[in-house]
Motif scaffolding. Structure first.
Motif, short mmCIF file in Angstrom:
data_model
loop_
_atom_site.label_atom_id
_atom_site.label_comp_id
_atom_site.label_asym_id
_atom_site.label_seq_id
_atom_site.Cartn_x
_atom_site.Cartn_y
_atom_site.Cartn_z
N GLU A 24 5.20 -2.46 -12.54
CA GLU A 24 4.35 -3.54 -12.04
C GLU A 24 4.94 -4.15 -10.76
O GLU A 24 4.24 -4.38 -9.78
CB GLU A 24 4.25 -4.61 -13.15
CG GLU A 24 3.61 -5.90 -12.71
CD GLU A 24 2.20 -6.06 -13.25
OE1 GLU A 24 1.73 -5.12 -13.92
OE2 GLU A 24 1.58 -7.10 -12.97
N THR A 27 4.53 -1.76 -7.88
CA THR A 27 3.13 -1.67 -7.47
C THR A 27 2.72 -2.89 -6.64
O THR A 27 2.03 -2.76 -5.62
CB THR A 27 2.23 -1.53 -8.70
OG1 THR A 27 2.65 -0.38 -9.44
CG2 THR A 27 0.77 -1.34 -8.30
N LEU A 28 3.18 -4.06 -7.08
CA LEU A 28 2.83 -5.28 -6.33
C LEU A 28 3.50 -5.32 -4.96
O LEU A 28 3.11 -6.12 -4.11
CB LEU A 28 3.22 -6.52 -7.14
CG LEU A 28 2.22 -6.85 -8.26
CD1 LEU A 28 2.80 -7.87 -9.22
CD2 LEU A 28 0.90 -7.37 -7.68
N ARG A 29 4.50 -4.46 -4.74
CA ARG A 29 5.12 -4.35 -3.40
C ARG A 29 4.60 -3.13 -2.64
O ARG A 29 5.20 -2.73 -1.65
CB ARG A 29 6.64 -4.27 -3.51
CG ARG A 29 7.34 -5.61 -3.45
CD ARG A 29 7.21 -6.32 -4.74
NE ARG A 29 7.92 -7.60 -4.78
CZ ARG A 29 7.98 -8.34 -5.89
NH1 ARG A 29 7.38 -7.93 -6.99
NH2 ARG A 29 8.61 -9.48 -5.87
N GLY A 30 3.54 -2.52 -3.12
CA GLY A 30 2.92 -1.42 -2.37
C GLY A 30 3.50 -0.06 -2.68
O GLY A 30 3.13 0.93 -2.06
N THR A 52 1.54 5.55 -0.11
CA THR A 52 0.67 5.63 1.06
C THR A 52 1.31 6.49 2.15
O THR A 52 2.53 6.62 2.22
CB THR A 52 0.36 4.23 1.62
OG1 THR A 52 1.58 3.52 1.80
CG2 THR A 52 -0.53 3.46 0.65
N THR A 53 0.46 7.04 2.99
CA THR A 53 0.89 8.07 3.94
C THR A 53 1.95 7.58 4.93
O THR A 53 2.71 8.37 5.47
CB THR A 53 -0.37 8.61 4.66
OG1 THR A 53 0.04 9.54 5.62
CG2 THR A 53 -1.15 7.51 5.34
N GLU A 372 4.89 -7.50 8.15
CA GLU A 372 4.29 -6.91 6.95
C GLU A 372 5.35 -6.67 5.87
O GLU A 372 5.12 -6.93 4.68
CB GLU A 372 3.60 -5.59 7.27
CG GLU A 372 3.02 -4.94 6.02
CD GLU A 372 2.26 -3.65 6.30
OE1 GLU A 372 1.09 -3.59 5.95
OE2 GLU A 372 2.85 -2.72 6.89
N ARG A 376 5.23 -8.18 2.18
CA ARG A 376 5.18 -7.22 1.08
C ARG A 376 6.27 -7.55 0.04
O ARG A 376 6.00 -7.60 -1.16
CB ARG A 376 5.41 -5.83 1.68
CG ARG A 376 5.19 -4.66 0.80
CD ARG A 376 5.31 -3.37 1.62
NE ARG A 376 6.67 -3.09 2.05
CZ ARG A 376 7.61 -2.57 1.26
NH1 ARG A 376 7.34 -2.29 0.02
NH2 ARG A 376 8.83 -2.33 1.73
N TYR A 380 2.41 -10.51 -1.99
CA TYR A 380 1.14 -10.97 -1.42
C TYR A 380 0.54 -12.12 -2.23
O TYR A 380 -0.10 -13.01 -1.69
CB TYR A 380 0.13 -9.83 -1.38
CG TYR A 380 0.30 -8.85 -0.24
CD1 TYR A 380 1.38 -8.93 0.65
CD2 TYR A 380 -0.63 -7.82 -0.04
CE1 TYR A 380 1.53 -8.02 1.67
CE2 TYR A 380 -0.49 -6.91 0.99
CZ TYR A 380 0.59 -7.01 1.84
OH TYR A 380 0.72 -6.11 2.87
N ASN A 381 0.73 -12.07 -3.54
CA ASN A 381 0.05 -13.06 -4.37
C ASN A 381 0.75 -14.41 -4.40
O ASN A 381 0.28 -15.33 -5.04
CB ASN A 381 -0.14 -12.49 -5.77
CG ASN A 381 -1.01 -11.25 -5.71
OD1 ASN A 381 -2.15 -11.32 -5.27
ND2 ASN A 381 -0.45 -10.12 -6.07
N ARG A 382 1.87 -14.51 -3.65
CA ARG A 382 2.52 -15.80 -3.54
C ARG A 382 2.04 -16.55 -2.30
O ARG A 382 2.51 -17.65 -2.01
CB ARG A 382 4.03 -15.63 -3.52
CG ARG A 382 4.56 -15.11 -4.88
CD ARG A 382 6.02 -14.71 -4.81
NE ARG A 382 6.89 -15.87 -4.60
CZ ARG A 382 8.19 -15.78 -4.29
NH1 ARG A 382 8.74 -14.57 -4.15
NH2 ARG A 382 8.92 -16.86 -4.11
#
Ligand SMILES: [Zn+2]
Lengths: 716, 337
Positions: A24, A27-30, A52-53, A372, A376, A380-382
């Motif tokens: 978790e 995932t929350l850090r990308g 991600t690429t 970014e 990250r 993001y949710n903070r």
């Protein structure tokens, strides 16, 4: 890509959370964990990752471990690259990067290993391969893959005794051939980069090694390669040869030039666990210009003011004090591998850092990239939820017209549909538009989805037919559909997209007073077209004029409609719609089990018209008078002729002229062959006065005379 | 019927009827010479009332016996109106939410040049980022420079570029539209699908503004109890980039089959406009006005977002096969009447 938590935890031993929470947090850090599989007691979990690429650095265990270390502010265990003592080389192994290849191969490291033993993998390699579900091959081959999975840098092991002389990294010669590890023979182009020995290509650089020098059970001496190849060059060769490998995937996205020596040492170390020794030291060829633009980029500036400007408020902010402090920024970026030095500023200004970028993060190039990273890692949710100021909304110029057409069609019982944007070449040639233009404006695709979708649709009719057929084939026999969409016309140079409307209608319809059940659908479509055009001001001089006078209907229609049972609608003399029953030949081609009716309307022309603004007229206070007339006419006299003749009388008090009913039933004696009986209703009314019986009689007489002159016979 | 009988008993009953009581109370106590005409009038009135009552009773009886009775359990009869397409209905709802937030609709062509669809959005030629958007290209484009080649737009994002080239900030646009990709069709993928894009560019637009805007929009679309969650993601034309999830509207986050037990449903992608995009826009604007500096990234910032309409409509209505949207199947559409 799969990641073992057991392997991760060997790099960050003190992760304070269990595997599910770790997933978790990542995932929350990308660093997205898409699936979690329990591998049994003591084995941890397997994470299915979706990286991600841009984050090629995290497509391996050590890279993900670095993210975990950053999240929990823990140290990352360094990689142990120490090799056993080397035997001296009589002469160093020769590695050259050809001058024309120096932009494409930025670094090439090579290590000679002598007297090795090819054996099955053991220890951590065997254990992790089993947990990852990878098939072990031999210690040497597995070592290369283990290092790729572990720290991400692609590498290769050659059977040294199969190499002729030394290594030359060079561009291929046109037509040069190489047999690759997958057994395929490839013919090369002059911009394919190859790793060659002194006689031939031994592999496609950064994509796949060669067959001739691969490791076998008989291999005694090995050359370990870890190199850096240019992303665009690898991508070009991989695409050309239809090869997408673990190595090409990573090189295409930008590998770490500084990781070559580390990867090489890790591979060598694993192979040497089964015996043998390195010969000489690591051969390391670096192209300084490539290093300067990759691993050794100059530092970039990061200002706390920019962090604030882009990211805004956090949930933990105090008045005049962001919770996202310079100290946190320093902590995060340092953990990710940056080296920060604070640039001197006076105390009133926000801190500014000079940031040396990690060699494995080629995706970091600018200040915004660092902003970014900060967001990250912070999470993001903070950040707070705030709203920008609103601007006044302007309506899209076509919105009102589109919505009016849509609302009217829904009210008329037509359901909204969306069909394919594509058409077959056969349909493109057949379904000519309202203007029956030739098929020269067809737009073709280079890579169509299928043979039936080679064209961008030149008409909405084929798509509508497909939907009608879809319903009929499922025993849905009552269908009313419309599609408001775009058709395509043009050339390879320029494509015009025109708004268009298609109507589809099929099903049983009751007979109507004016037409038979068989013809009812044709007249319904005509009615829909009239109704739609009544929404618009069809002549520019009078915004409130109704469509009736400007809209005429002729019997000519495109060949895909049934002759005699179809029509073209003309607005002020120009074609604007065509409609009617689908031609029998087309119905047969599409195996439609009942008659279907279509209309296409040129919305581009319609949307050029302003919407009609209703102007109310004075309602008469005086009684209206209805007079019905029953006539017999020859079939050759159409309604239009009768209506025109009556209108030509120019009776201002004749407010309505309605054909109430038509009889053609010769058996019942209401009309003889070739003739029809018409019940005609005239409504007279004045705005000024009550009409007198004598003037009504006079108007009736003139009407009768006019219609008699057309060959009509009054019935009693 | 019962009311009529009660009325008759109350007024005309032989023993306790009101008229009987009135006649007894008044007529019998009145002056003798007035009694006779009054009595006649009284009886006439009584007779009239009785006639009306009888005819009402008869009519009611007739209806009940079925001569004029309707069987109200038969289906109602009305020519059914057409059914708005569920996908376009959802798309219009999304657009309306952003209209209310001050966004104006902008549209763009489905056939785009490589420049608008990729290059200006920071997808360089031959870059792996392009692999995520398999593209349908028009025939006979090879002779052109890469940026002029025509293709079917793979997203609605090119309208961002077109709008910024056309207008200086501030910008608030919402872009509904059809897009195409060279993808095989299955239950959740279609080569044709719809997106709604948004772009906000102004001075002082922040990541927290992006968060607040989308949180507000998702609550407007799915209900005020819905929560949003943002994840780092990657799009070449935004930085920072995020994927947005909403708390599962079926289980309120507890975990169910629809959200694969996660409690969350992924709905859209978004991010702060990458300065490279502003640079592309500025380059294009300077061809018209060499001094243009409207999109100087030191002065303005912005955010963009995009969502797949099919996915949202499928979540809203529990639709399992994306193909239904393009079939024109009346049995499917009628569910949304
Ligand atoms: Zn759920």
């Amino acid at each position: 890509m799969n990641i073992l938590t057991k392997w991760l935890r060997s790099f960050v031993p003190d992760i304070p959370v269990d595997d599910r929470q770790l997933a978790e947090d990542l995932t929350l850090r990308g660093i997205a964990v898409e699936g979690i599989h329990d591998l049994g007691p003591g084995n941890g979990h397997l994470f299915e990752m979706d990286i991600t690429t841009n984050r090629v650095d995290a497509m391996n265990h050590y890279g993900v471990a670095r993210e975990a270390a950053t999240i929990y502010n823990l140290p990352l265990v360094p990689l142990d690259t120490a090799l056993p003592a080397a035997s001296p080389a009589s002469q160093p192994f020769s590695v050259q990067i050809a001058p024309e290849a120096q932009n494409l191969c930025g670094r090439f490291t090579a290590q000679v290993l002598r007297n090795i033993t090819i054996a099955p993998s053991t220890g951590q390699v065997a254990e992790f391969f089993a947990l990852l579900g990878l098939k072990p091959i031999s210690n040497a081959v597995d070592a290369t893959n283990f290092v790729l999975q572990g720290m991400g840098h692609p590498n290769h092991a050659y059977d040294l005794d199969k190499l002729d002389g030394g290594i030359i990294v060079r561009l291929a010669r046109k037509g040069e051939r190489v047999k690759l590890l997958d057994g395929s023979e490839r013919t090369l182009e002059p911009d394919d980069l190859v790793v060659a020995d002194h006689s031939r290509a031994q592999g496609l650089a950064g994509v796949m090694g060669g067959w001739d020098s691969m490791i076998t059970a008989e291999t005694k001496n090995i050359l370990v390669e870890a190199a850096w190849f240019d992303p665009a060059s690898v991508r070009r060769s991989a695409r050309r040869h239809g090869l997408h490998t673990d190595a090409s995937h990573r090189f295409e996205r930008g590998a770490d030039l500084n990781a070559c020596a580390t990867a090489n040492a890790l591979v060598a170390k694993l192979i040497l666990q089964s015996g043998g020794a390195p010969e000489g030291k690591l051969i390391d060829v670096v192209i300084p210009s490539v290093a300067a633009r990759t691993a050794n980029r100059p530092p970039i500036a990061l200002s706390m003011a920019q962090v604030q400007r882009h990211l805004g408020a956090t949930l933990d902010d105090q008045p005049n004090h962001s919770a996202l402090t310079a100290n946190l920024v320093r902590q995060y970026l340092t953990a990710l591998g940056c080296t920060l030095s604070e640039s001197p500023t006076n105390n009133l200004q926000p801190a500014t850092f000079s940031v040396q970028l990690p060699s494995w993060r080629l995706d970091l190039e600018r200040e915004i990239d660092l902003v970014e990273e900060v967001a990250r890692v912070y999470g993001y949710n903070r950040f707070a939820n705030t709203l920008p100021t609103a601007l006044p909304v302007t309506a899209h110029p076509l919105a009102a017209a589109e919505s009016a057409v849509r609302t009217r069609l829904l009210a008329l019982g037509y359901s909204e549909a969306i069909s394919s944007s594509f058409a077959s070449e056969a349909d493109g040639a057949t379904y000519l538009g309202v203007n029956q233009q030739a098929a020269h404006g067809l737009v073709a695709l280079e890579n169509p989805l299928s043979d039936e979708a080679r064209l961008l649709r030149p008409s909405l009719a084929p798509g509508m037919l497909t939907m009608l057929a879809h319903n009929l084939n499922r025993d849905v026999r009552e269908v009313r559909l419309f599609e408001q969409g775009y058709l395509f016309n043009g050339s390879a140079e320029q494509v015009v997209e025109l708004p268009s409307l298609a109507l589809g209608l099929t099903g049983d319809m009751p007979p109507m007073p004016l037409h038979s059940a068989k013809d009812a659908a044709v007249f319904e479509l005509k009615g829909v077209i009239e109704s739609l055009l009544s929404l618009f001001a069809v002549s520019p001089e009078a915004l409130s004029t109704s469509a009736a006078s400007a809209l005429t209907f002729v019997s000519d229609a495109p060949a895909w409609l049934e002759p005699g049972r179809s029509s073209t609608a003309l607005l002020n003399g120009a074609p604007i719609a065509c409609f009617g029953e689908l031609a029998a030949s087309q119905r047969e081609t599409r195996k439609l089990r009942q008659p279907v009716f279509l209309a296409v309307l040129d919305l581009d022309a319609v949307y050029r018209l302003p919407l009609r603004r209703a102007t109310a007229r004075e309602l008469s206070r005086f009684q209206a008078v209805e007079r019905d007339f029953s006539f017999t006419f020859a079939d050759a006299v159409p309604w239009r002729t009768i209506a025109d003749a009556v209108h030509a009388l120019d009776l201002p008090e004749l407010t309505r002229l309605v054909p109430v009913e038509i009889f053609r039933d010769t058996k019942a004696g209401s009309a003889s062959a070739g003739k029809y009986a018409l019940l005609l209703r005239c409504v007279f009314q004045s705005n000024q006065r009550t009409l007198r019986e004598d003037e009504l009689s006079e108007w009736s007489a003139r009407l009768i005379a006019t219609l008699t002159a057309l060959g009509g016979a009054i019935r009693t | 019927m019962r009311d009529a009988e009660a009325f008759r008993l109350r007024w005309l009953g032989r023993k306790q009827g009101r008229l009987k009581l009135i006649s007894e109370a008044w007529l019998k106590s009145g002056p003798t010479d007035a009694r006779k005409p009054l009595g006649i009038r009284f009886n006439q009135l009584k007779q009239q009332i009785e006639e009306v009552l009888t005819s009402v009773s008869l009519r009611i009886q007739k209806v009940l016996e079925g001569e004029e009775r309707v069987d109200i359990t038969l289906p109602g009869g009305v020519r059914a109106p057409g059914i708005p397409h569920p996908l376009l209905k959802t798309m219009n709802e999304i657009v309306a939410v952003f209209h209310h937030l001050g966004y104006s609709t902008a549209l763009g062509p489905q056939v785009e040049s490589d420049f608008y669809n990729f290059e200006a959005l920071n997808f360089p030629p031959n870059h792996p980022a392009r692999d995520t958007q398999d593209t349908l290209v028009l025939a006979d484009q090879q002779a052109k420079p890469s940026r002029d080649r025509l293709l079917m737009r793979t997203h609605t994002s090119p309208v961002q570029i077109r709008s910024m080239i056309a207008c200086a900030p501030p910008i608030r646009i919402v872009v509904p539209g059809k897009v195409h990709r060279n993808d095989a069709a299955d239950a959740t993928h279609s080569p044709v699908f719809h997106q709604v894009e948004g772009l906000c560019v102004d001075t002082n637009i922040t990541f927290s503004d992006l968060k607040g805007t989308l949180d507000h929009a998702m609550k407007a679309l799915f209900g005020s109890s819905v929560k949003t969650r943002f994840f780092p993601s990657f799009f070449p034309f935004t930085e920072p980039s995020a994927d947005v999830q909403i708390s599962c509207i079926f289980c309120s986050g507890a975990g169910c089959r629809k959200c694969k037990q996660s409690g969350w449903i992924e709905l859209l992608g978004c991010g702060m406009v990458d300065p490279t995009v502003f640079a592309s826009v500025t380059e294009a604007r300077r061809k018209l006005n060499p001094a243009d500096d409207a999109y100087n990234p030191a002065k303005i910032t912005g955010f963009a977002f995009g969502m797949g309409v099919e996915r949202i409509a499928m979540v809203q209505h529990g639709i399992s096969d994306i193909g239904h949207f393009y079939s024109g199947d009346m049995r499917f559409l009628e569910q949304f009447a």
